[in-house]
Design a protein around this motif. Structure first.
Motif, mmCIF file in Angstrom:
data_model
loop_
_atom_site.group_PDB
_atom_site.id
_atom_site.type_symbol
_atom_site.label_atom_id
_atom_site.label_comp_id
_atom_site.label_asym_id
_atom_site.label_seq_id
_atom_site.Cartn_x
_atom_site.Cartn_y
_atom_site.Cartn_z
ATOM 1 N N THR A 2 0.830 -1.204 0.000
ATOM 2 C CA THR A 2 0.000 0.000 0.000
ATOM 3 C C THR A 2 0.863 1.251 0.000
ATOM 4 O O THR A 2 0.528 2.257 -0.635
ATOM 5 C CB THR A 2 -0.923 0.007 1.230
ATOM 6 O OG1 THR A 2 -1.717 -1.183 1.213
ATOM 7 C CG2 THR A 2 -1.836 1.220 1.215
ATOM 8 N N SER A 3 1.994 1.192 0.712
ATOM 9 C CA SER A 3 2.867 2.361 0.768
ATOM 10 C C SER A 3 3.467 2.666 -0.600
ATOM 11 O O SER A 3 3.657 3.828 -0.960
ATOM 12 C CB SER A 3 3.989 2.141 1.793
ATOM 13 O OG SER A 3 4.758 0.999 1.454
ATOM 14 N N LEU A 4 3.761 1.624 -1.381
ATOM 15 C CA LEU A 4 4.289 1.824 -2.723
ATOM 16 C C LEU A 4 3.234 2.473 -3.614
ATOM 17 O O LEU A 4 3.526 3.397 -4.375
ATOM 18 C CB LEU A 4 4.745 0.489 -3.319
ATOM 19 C CG LEU A 4 5.294 0.546 -4.749
ATOM 20 C CD1 LEU A 4 6.497 1.475 -4.846
ATOM 21 C CD2 LEU A 4 5.683 -0.866 -5.213
ATOM 22 N N ASP A 5 2.012 1.996 -3.492
ATOM 23 C CA ASP A 5 0.918 2.601 -4.260
ATOM 24 C C ASP A 5 0.783 4.076 -3.914
ATOM 25 O O ASP A 5 0.633 4.930 -4.794
ATOM 26 C CB ASP A 5 -0.410 1.885 -3.946
ATOM 27 C CG ASP A 5 -0.485 0.511 -4.583
ATOM 28 O OD1 ASP A 5 -0.637 0.443 -5.814
ATOM 29 O OD2 ASP A 5 -0.408 -0.493 -3.859
ATOM 30 N N THR B 189 -3.910 2.733 -8.605
ATOM 31 C CA THR B 189 -2.536 3.079 -8.960
ATOM 32 C C THR B 189 -2.318 2.944 -10.464
ATOM 33 O O THR B 189 -1.672 3.789 -11.095
ATOM 34 C CB THR B 189 -1.540 2.175 -8.203
ATOM 35 O OG1 THR B 189 -1.815 2.255 -6.798
ATOM 36 C CG2 THR B 189 -0.111 2.605 -8.456
ATOM 37 N N TYR B 190 -2.888 1.890 -11.030
ATOM 38 C CA TYR B 190 -2.819 1.744 -12.484
ATOM 39 C C TYR B 190 -3.469 2.940 -13.169
ATOM 40 O O TYR B 190 -2.960 3.468 -14.172
ATOM 41 C CB TYR B 190 -3.503 0.456 -12.929
ATOM 42 C CG TYR B 190 -2.657 -0.783 -12.800
ATOM 43 C CD1 TYR B 190 -1.704 -1.099 -13.771
ATOM 44 C CD2 TYR B 190 -2.795 -1.631 -11.717
ATOM 45 C CE1 TYR B 190 -0.916 -2.242 -13.650
ATOM 46 C CE2 TYR B 190 -2.026 -2.781 -11.586
ATOM 47 C CZ TYR B 190 -1.088 -3.077 -12.555
ATOM 48 O OH TYR B 190 -0.307 -4.204 -12.437
ATOM 49 N N SER B 191 -4.590 3.378 -12.651
ATOM 50 C CA SER B 191 -5.279 4.531 -13.239
ATOM 51 C C SER B 191 -4.402 5.777 -13.181
ATOM 52 O O SER B 191 -4.346 6.564 -14.129
ATOM 53 C CB SER B 191 -6.607 4.786 -12.517
ATOM 54 O OG SER B 191 -7.501 3.719 -12.729
ATOM 55 N N VAL B 192 -3.721 5.951 -12.047
ATOM 56 C CA VAL B 192 -2.823 7.098 -11.890
ATOM 57 C C VAL B 192 -1.653 7.000 -12.875
ATOM 58 O O VAL B 192 -1.262 7.993 -13.502
ATOM 59 C CB VAL B 192 -2.312 7.181 -10.434
ATOM 60 C CG1 VAL B 192 -1.153 8.171 -10.327
ATOM 61 C CG2 VAL B 192 -3.442 7.595 -9.497
ATOM 62 N N GLN C 126 3.751 10.917 -6.225
ATOM 63 C CA GLN C 126 4.709 11.421 -7.201
ATOM 64 C C GLN C 126 4.013 11.848 -8.494
ATOM 65 O O GLN C 126 4.427 12.813 -9.148
ATOM 66 C CB GLN C 126 5.760 10.348 -7.512
ATOM 67 C CG GLN C 126 6.735 10.078 -6.384
ATOM 68 C CD GLN C 126 7.655 11.256 -6.116
ATOM 69 O OE1 GLN C 126 7.990 12.008 -7.017
ATOM 70 N NE2 GLN C 126 8.063 11.424 -4.869
ATOM 71 N N ALA C 127 2.954 11.142 -8.851
ATOM 72 C CA ALA C 127 2.265 11.424 -10.111
ATOM 73 C C ALA C 127 1.675 12.822 -10.138
ATOM 74 O O ALA C 127 1.548 13.432 -11.201
ATOM 75 C CB ALA C 127 1.168 10.388 -10.339
ATOM 76 N N ARG C 128 1.334 13.350 -8.967
ATOM 77 C CA ARG C 128 0.732 14.683 -8.914
ATOM 78 C C ARG C 128 1.735 15.773 -9.307
ATOM 79 O O ARG C 128 1.354 16.785 -9.894
ATOM 80 C CB ARG C 128 0.179 14.958 -7.506
ATOM 81 C CG ARG C 128 -1.088 14.198 -7.185
ATOM 82 C CD ARG C 128 -1.751 14.773 -5.950
ATOM 83 N NE ARG C 128 -0.949 14.580 -4.749
ATOM 84 C CZ ARG C 128 -1.050 13.541 -3.932
ATOM 85 N NH1 ARG C 128 -1.927 12.580 -4.208
ATOM 86 N NH2 ARG C 128 -0.296 13.433 -2.860
#
Length: 237
Positions: A3-6, A38-41, A12-14
């Motif tokens: 979960t922390s990796l997600d 996460t895939y969506s991000v 970061q994606a933001r």
């Protein structure tokens, strides 16, 4: 499942989509199981950076991981890839997504109708309109306008007029683009009377003609030797 990796990838994606993508690639290489969100991000980051091949690759990974892309995610990816990926242009990805219950929204189908209209490919436009209906979407103003443009670009005045009529028959209101496309088609076919009739109808429906509308009619009149009428329409602009 980390979960922390997600959370790190999403954070970061933001701010730095490229870094988020590198983290995601490293996670995939390490065999990490990522959440659907996460895939969506990640796919959002790919679309933001306009990475066509990478976005398709991650969409495939998402599906292989057992996740169903949201409508907005599948729409964004397919719209990005439509111009350059044949498996998007020919509908293969739409069929693949439909099998798992992820159907792009009506805007994607309209964009495909428009893509083919811009190319003067009437057959392609009509095929994607059928796909739009098969996906249980209802054609809207953009759908009909794109079909009108497709026939107009192909020089088929009668079909452009027919689609304009069909549009009004289903209680949709043609906009200035739809009317002007038909006027231009009439002008191309040296039919000043047809162009005139459409422009008059346009004004009756309280749609203000633009410069392109008037110019198409004026040129049509001039080519037909109706110089007095051409001047008269010029004065009404």
């Amino acid at each position: 499942r980390s979960t922390s990796l997600d959370a790190l990838i999403c954070m970061q994606a933001r701010d730095t989509p490229a870094r988020a993508l590198r983290l995601a690639e490293a996670a995939a290489a390490a065999g990490a199981l990522l959440e659907a969100g996460t895939y969506s991000v990640i796919l959002g980051a790919c679309c933001y950076m306009k990475l066509v091949e990478t976005s398709i690759e991650w969409l495939g990974r998402m599906i292989s991981a057992g996740h169903v892309p949201t409508t907005s995610t599948s729409t964004a990816v397919l719209k990005l890839c439509a111009a350059s990926r044949e498996d998007v242009r020919n509908g293969l990805w739409v069929e693949k997504l439909a099998e798992i219950g992820s159907v792009p929204d009506v805007n994607f189908f309209n964009s495909m109708v428009k893509l083919h209209a811009d190319e003067g490919n009437v057959t392609g436009s009509e095929w994607w309109l059928r796909k739009l209906r098969a996906a249980r979407h209802s054609p809207n103003e953009k759908s009909y306008t794109n079909m009108i443009r497709s026939h107009a670009e192909n020089g088929d005045m009668s079909e452009a007029v027919r689609w304009l009529e069909k549009m009004t028959e289903v209680s949709l209101t043609p906009d200035v683009v739809a009317y002007t496309s038909v006027i231009a088609s009439c002008a191309t076919k040296s039919s000043p009377s047809g162009a005139r009739d459409i422009l008059v109808r346009m004004r009756e429906n309280v749609i203000e003609p633009n410069t392109i509308s008037y110019n198409a009619l004026i040129n049509s009149c001039a080519k037909a030797g109706l110089s007095a009428e051409a001047v008269e329409w010029f004065d009404t602009m």
